[in-house]
Enzyme design. Sequence first.
Site, mmCIF file in Angstrom:
data_model
loop_
_atom_site.group_PDB
_atom_site.id
_atom_site.type_symbol
_atom_site.label_atom_id
_atom_site.label_comp_id
_atom_site.label_asym_id
_atom_site.label_seq_id
_atom_site.Cartn_x
_atom_site.Cartn_y
_atom_site.Cartn_z
ATOM 1 N N ARG A 194 0.444 -37.890 43.377
ATOM 2 C CA ARG A 194 1.700 -37.612 43.868
ATOM 3 C C ARG A 194 2.435 -36.308 43.566
ATOM 4 O O ARG A 194 1.862 -35.769 42.460
ATOM 5 C CB ARG A 194 2.623 -38.844 43.406
ATOM 6 N N GLU A 209 9.775 -47.893 51.453
ATOM 7 C CA GLU A 209 10.520 -48.987 51.260
ATOM 8 C C GLU A 209 11.955 -48.509 51.214
ATOM 9 O O GLU A 209 12.347 -47.644 50.795
ATOM 10 C CB GLU A 209 10.718 -49.352 49.629
ATOM 11 N N LYS A 265 13.047 -43.225 42.390
ATOM 12 C CA LYS A 265 13.961 -43.713 42.975
ATOM 13 C C LYS A 265 15.036 -44.256 42.250
ATOM 14 O O LYS A 265 15.989 -44.138 42.400
ATOM 15 C CB LYS A 265 13.692 -44.568 44.281
#
Length: 562
Positions: free
Chosen positions: A260, A34, A270
């Site tokens: 992850r 994104e 983020k």
Amino acid sequence: MERPIPSDFIRDVVARDLASNKHGGRVVTRFPPEPNGYLHIGHAKSICLNFGIALENGGVCHLRFDDTNPAKEDVEYVDSIQADVRWLGFDWGVHLFYASDYFEALHDYAVDLIRQGKAYVESLSADEVRAYRGTLTEAGRDSPHRTRPVDENLDLFARMRAGEFDEGTHLLRAKIDMASPNINLRDPALYRIKRAPHHRTGERWVIYPMYDFAHALSDAIEGITHSICTLEFEDHRPLYDWVIDNLTVPSRPQQYEFARLNLNYTVLSKRKLLTLVGDGHVKGWDDPRMPTLAGLRRRGVTPQAIRSFCEAVGVAKRNSVVDVAMLEHAVREDLNRTAPRVMAVLRPLKVVIENYPEGQVEQLTAVNNPEDPTMGRRELPFSRELYVEQDDFREDPPKQFFRLSPGREVRLRYAYFLRCERVVKDAGGNVIELRCTYDPATRGGDAPDKRKVKATLHWVSAAHAARTEVRLYDRLFTAENPNVEQEGQPFTALLNPQSLEVLSDCRIEPGIAAAAPGTRVQFERHGYFCVDPDSRPHAPVFNRTVALRDPWAKIERKGQGG
Ligand code: ATP
Ligand code: MG
């Protein structure tokens, strides 16, 4: 350098699918960021995996921007992401895509679902929708709008698109199962109203597709074979499959999940990284203390080191926290092979060699990299006045201290034996200069009479050395896990107040005074350093990439050992 091809459960799946010709022999992966922030070391793991699998199997990896949330996205991020993926060493060729390119197609798929009676327009408020959804232990309830006739849904959805409604007044929802144990299947939202200009489609749209819907269809449209994402999407897979199964799509991708990357002493969310930048805790996305690829690059970390690190971490199905020391190890290993050695004095202490002729300068030969003879040698000027490191002198040396002290002899690297005869102090009693003698018979660093010294110091010639600024970085957080917010404390309370130390009066050997930004070197006995873009001609600035040894590990060991 030839490296063995990594192996893990996802690569096993790909190999099996190739063997059974499941996707007609094709391997198409994608990396789908994104554009709402800069890439970080966690993304690098995903990039290495997706691009790596494509490369190893003669496939392709798409770079696709998942740009379905205009409120948080920006072209700055689109550009930085492309630059960072390239810098890491990967190439998407012509396969650059944007979910926003599919907005018209996604809209048509949504209309198709409505026509099939598999989607409806919700008009409850967000709070009501939440209340109807139920909980993990309690089934949801059907919305009163769930049974809207198809024509009414088509009409309302068209008017949502036409901009007749305010944000939050209507939603398009999939009609799946409000009693499903998987909350993702309790009539998830497919489209919401959002009045924000989009960085690519401008004001053309006021409805935007939700992630799960857009993602599955983007994969299907692009012919992705293996859609690899992180574990938190495991519970979304049934929805991903539902979307694919209920529409006529050009291909049938399959989703796989892996753990992850988590690193201790580091945040990779983020939202948190944005807070660090936005609230000025760091100097920007590329601050060398940031775990972003831009920050790591500026710090001097090589793409090779990041790739080796990702490979060493591996791909697993279970979440874990990786020690940041592992990243530092990969960095040292790579730079040890590639970075030329130079001498730099970070905290200078003047040395005057009383028996060295005034005005004389000689050139001594130094090895550029003992690990790599092809990197050659260089000349170093030597003269009567030098600088050595303040830490390399003790007037009153403790037991284990073998470096300079009054009466003590040491070796100057590539030069001579040097003996400290006496010290000069300022009015405050601080040592400001050492008066020394040297032994001309020890040129090159060995004594003909075989006498030994216990320390070899780095040095620079005072008249020839260049002055430079050096920025020393330490961990950005003092807490091993800065992700758990302490009660009533923001995560920023865990920032390390000593994460940056600026030394403004360092001296470096003259040969690297004009090195270009990005140049990486080893300062002997200190660590690896990289020329910062803040450098100006004759005023270089160096970032410490990583120290030769890990001072933290030492401190911690001491703490444990008492
Ligand atoms: P957000 O918190 O905004 O959802 P994100 O970190 O998931 O952000 P994306 O831009 O959605 O960021 O990530 C792109 C890809 O990178 C996704 O496929 C995601 O799974 C992967 N990714 C993100 N963070 C990590 C991580 N820490 N380790 C491995 N892969 C990651
Ligand atoms: Mg995400």
